[in-house]
Design a protein around this motif. Sequence first.
Motif, PDB file in Angstrom:
ATOM      1  N   TRP A  36      -4.023  -0.658   2.386  1.00  0.00           N
ATOM      2  CA  TRP A  36      -3.593  -1.875   3.195  1.00  0.00           C
ATOM      3  C   TRP A  36      -3.359  -0.993   5.066  1.00  0.00           C
ATOM      4  O   TRP A  36      -1.881  -0.259   4.686  1.00  0.00           O
ATOM      5  CB  TRP A  36      -2.717  -2.503   2.569  1.00  0.00           C
ATOM      6  N   TYR A  37      -4.310  -1.974   6.129  1.00  0.00           N
ATOM      7  CA  TYR A  37      -3.304  -1.452   6.553  1.00  0.00           C
ATOM      8  C   TYR A  37      -3.307  -2.439   7.806  1.00  0.00           C
ATOM      9  O   TYR A  37      -3.565  -3.802   7.076  1.00  0.00           O
ATOM     10  CB  TYR A  37      -4.593  -0.431   7.695  1.00  0.00           C
ATOM     11  N   VAL A  48      -0.073   0.712   6.063  1.00  0.00           N
ATOM     12  CA  VAL A  48       0.740   0.494   5.265  1.00  0.00           C
ATOM     13  C   VAL A  48       1.147   0.460   4.433  1.00  0.00           C
ATOM     14  O   VAL A  48       2.651   1.479   3.839  1.00  0.00           O
ATOM     15  CB  VAL A  48       0.193  -1.418   5.198  1.00  0.00           C
ATOM     16  N   ALA A  49       0.334   0.549   3.085  1.00  0.00           N
ATOM     17  CA  ALA A  49       0.413   1.672   1.742  1.00  0.00           C
ATOM     18  C   ALA A  49      -1.027   1.883   0.942  1.00  0.00           C
ATOM     19  O   ALA A  49      -1.563   1.766   1.886  1.00  0.00           O
ATOM     20  CB  ALA A  49       1.137   0.418   1.442  1.00  0.00           C
ATOM     21  N   ASN A  50      -0.791   3.346   0.300  1.00  0.00           N
ATOM     22  CA  ASN A  50      -1.906   3.240  -0.366  1.00  0.00           C
ATOM     23  C   ASN A  50      -1.652   3.507  -1.866  1.00  0.00           C
ATOM     24  O   ASN A  50      -0.794   3.240  -2.503  1.00  0.00           O
ATOM     25  CB  ASN A  50      -2.867   4.320   0.003  1.00  0.00           C
ATOM     26  N   ILE A  51      -2.366   3.559  -2.617  1.00  0.00           N
ATOM     27  CA  ILE A  51      -2.801   3.793  -4.057  1.00  0.00           C
ATOM     28  C   ILE A  51      -3.505   4.746  -4.469  1.00  0.00           C
ATOM     29  O   ILE A  51      -5.057   4.289  -4.134  1.00  0.00           O
ATOM     30  CB  ILE A  51      -2.200   2.003  -4.587  1.00  0.00           C
ATOM     31  N   THR A  52      -3.320   5.064  -5.129  1.00  0.00           N
ATOM     32  CA  THR A  52      -4.363   6.367  -5.584  1.00  0.00           C
ATOM     33  C   THR A  52      -5.102   5.624  -7.452  1.00  0.00           C
ATOM     34  O   THR A  52      -4.721   5.078  -7.474  1.00  0.00           O
ATOM     35  CB  THR A  52      -3.972   7.454  -6.658  1.00  0.00           C
ATOM     36  N   SER A  53      -5.977   6.782  -7.167  1.00  0.00           N
ATOM     37  CA  SER A  53      -6.612   5.986  -8.447  1.00  0.00           C
ATOM     38  C   SER A  53      -5.829   5.856  -9.878  1.00  0.00           C
ATOM     39  O   SER A  53      -6.464   4.836 -10.806  1.00  0.00           O
ATOM     40  CB  SER A  53      -8.060   6.536  -8.946  1.00  0.00           C
ATOM     41  N   SER A  54      -5.019   6.889 -10.571  1.00  0.00           N
ATOM     42  CA  SER A  54      -4.113   7.067 -11.196  1.00  0.00           C
ATOM     43  C   SER A  54      -2.927   5.770 -10.930  1.00  0.00           C
ATOM     44  O   SER A  54      -2.310   5.683 -11.722  1.00  0.00           O
ATOM     45  CB  SER A  54      -3.615   7.777 -11.457  1.00  0.00           C
ATOM     46  N   GLY A  55      -2.438   5.151  -9.608  1.00  0.00           N
ATOM     47  CA  GLY A  55      -2.311   4.242  -9.210  1.00  0.00           C
ATOM     48  C   GLY A  55      -0.289   4.670  -8.638  1.00  0.00           C
ATOM     49  O   GLY A  55       0.783   3.413  -8.470  1.00  0.00           O
ATOM     50  N   SER A  56      -0.682   6.506  -8.004  1.00  0.00           N
ATOM     51  CA  SER A  56       0.559   6.674  -7.611  1.00  0.00           C
ATOM     52  C   SER A  56       0.772   5.957  -6.308  1.00  0.00           C
ATOM     53  O   SER A  56      -0.718   5.475  -5.549  1.00  0.00           O
ATOM     54  CB  SER A  56       0.552   8.298  -7.178  1.00  0.00           C
ATOM     55  N   SER A  62       8.218   1.686   7.681  1.00  0.00           N
ATOM     56  CA  SER A  62       9.202   0.031   7.830  1.00  0.00           C
ATOM     57  C   SER A  62       8.499  -1.612   6.719  1.00  0.00           C
ATOM     58  O   SER A  62       9.528  -1.662   7.173  1.00  0.00           O
ATOM     59  CB  SER A  62       7.911  -0.639   9.022  1.00  0.00           C
ATOM     60  N   VAL A  63       8.435  -0.636   5.467  1.00  0.00           N
ATOM     61  CA  VAL A  63       8.063  -1.600   4.999  1.00  0.00           C
ATOM     62  C   VAL A  63       8.230  -1.387   3.423  1.00  0.00           C
ATOM     63  O   VAL A  63       8.424  -2.070   2.186  1.00  0.00           O
ATOM     64  CB  VAL A  63       6.199  -1.995   4.706  1.00  0.00           C
ATOM     65  N   LEU A  80      -1.214  -7.091  -2.201  1.00  0.00           N
ATOM     66  CA  LEU A  80      -0.007  -5.966  -1.924  1.00  0.00           C
ATOM     67  C   LEU A  80       1.209  -7.170  -1.458  1.00  0.00           C
ATOM     68  O   LEU A  80       0.956  -8.575  -0.234  1.00  0.00           O
ATOM     69  CB  LEU A  80      -0.336  -6.038  -0.215  1.00  0.00           C
ATOM     70  N   GLN A  81       1.960  -7.826  -2.289  1.00  0.00           N
ATOM     71  CA  GLN A  81       3.379  -7.777  -2.476  1.00  0.00           C
ATOM     72  C   GLN A  81       4.257  -8.290  -0.966  1.00  0.00           C
ATOM     73  O   GLN A  81       4.557  -7.181  -1.274  1.00  0.00           O
ATOM     74  CB  GLN A  81       3.628  -8.291  -4.085  1.00  0.00           C
ATOM     75  N   MET A  82       3.698  -9.220  -0.417  1.00  0.00           N
ATOM     76  CA  MET A  82       5.107  -8.516   1.016  1.00  0.00           C
ATOM     77  C   MET A  82       6.513  -9.290   0.851  1.00  0.00           C
ATOM     78  O   MET A  82       6.167 -10.674   0.781  1.00  0.00           O
ATOM     79  CB  MET A  82       4.400  -9.114   2.274  1.00  0.00           C
ATOM     80  N   ASN A  83       7.912  -8.889   0.890  1.00  0.00           N
ATOM     81  CA  ASN A  83       8.997  -9.990   0.255  1.00  0.00           C
ATOM     82  C   ASN A  83       9.313  -9.287   1.858  1.00  0.00           C
ATOM     83  O   ASN A  83       9.298  -8.673   2.222  1.00  0.00           O
ATOM     84  CB  ASN A  83       9.966  -9.761  -0.722  1.00  0.00           C
ATOM     85  N   SER A  84      10.612  -9.884   1.795  1.00  0.00           N
ATOM     86  CA  SER A  84      11.898 -10.037   4.110  1.00  0.00           C
ATOM     87  C   SER A  84      10.616 -10.125   4.838  1.00  0.00           C
ATOM     88  O   SER A  84      11.222  -8.855   5.199  1.00  0.00           O
ATOM     89  CB  SER A  84      12.910  -9.022   2.734  1.00  0.00           C
TER      90      SER A  84
END
Length: 113
Positions: A36-37, A48-56, A62-63, A80-84
């Motif tokens: 996610w960008y 913003v965040a990334n996730i590998t094929s294995s879930g890492s 900042s997030v 992408l669950q965004m809280n607060s």
Amino acid sequence: QVRIVESGGGSVEPGSSLRLSCTVSGINFKIYQMGWYRQAPGKQRELVANITSSGSTNYADSVKDRFTISRDNVWNRLRLQMNSLKVEDTAVYYCKVSSLPFWGRGTQVTVSS
């Protein structure tokens, strides 16, 4: 043909939550790292965040502790669950296959009081 469609954005007050979704077609989704960008007005697009094929997972400082990235390899979906949420989270959010040059149209997130 690769197709990426983001959804779930909206206008919320600070402290609220939103969940973004992205569906991807045209690739073997489960083997790719996904990210996610976001791009705020007048600023460069940032990871913003990334996730590998294995879930890492990996998050921008900042997030961290507020956002959670997840994937569903059955439905080819990234979330992408965004809280607060904070005012500074206001941006257009994009989903991307990390190693491929394809972008969706993005979904607008606006945080204001």
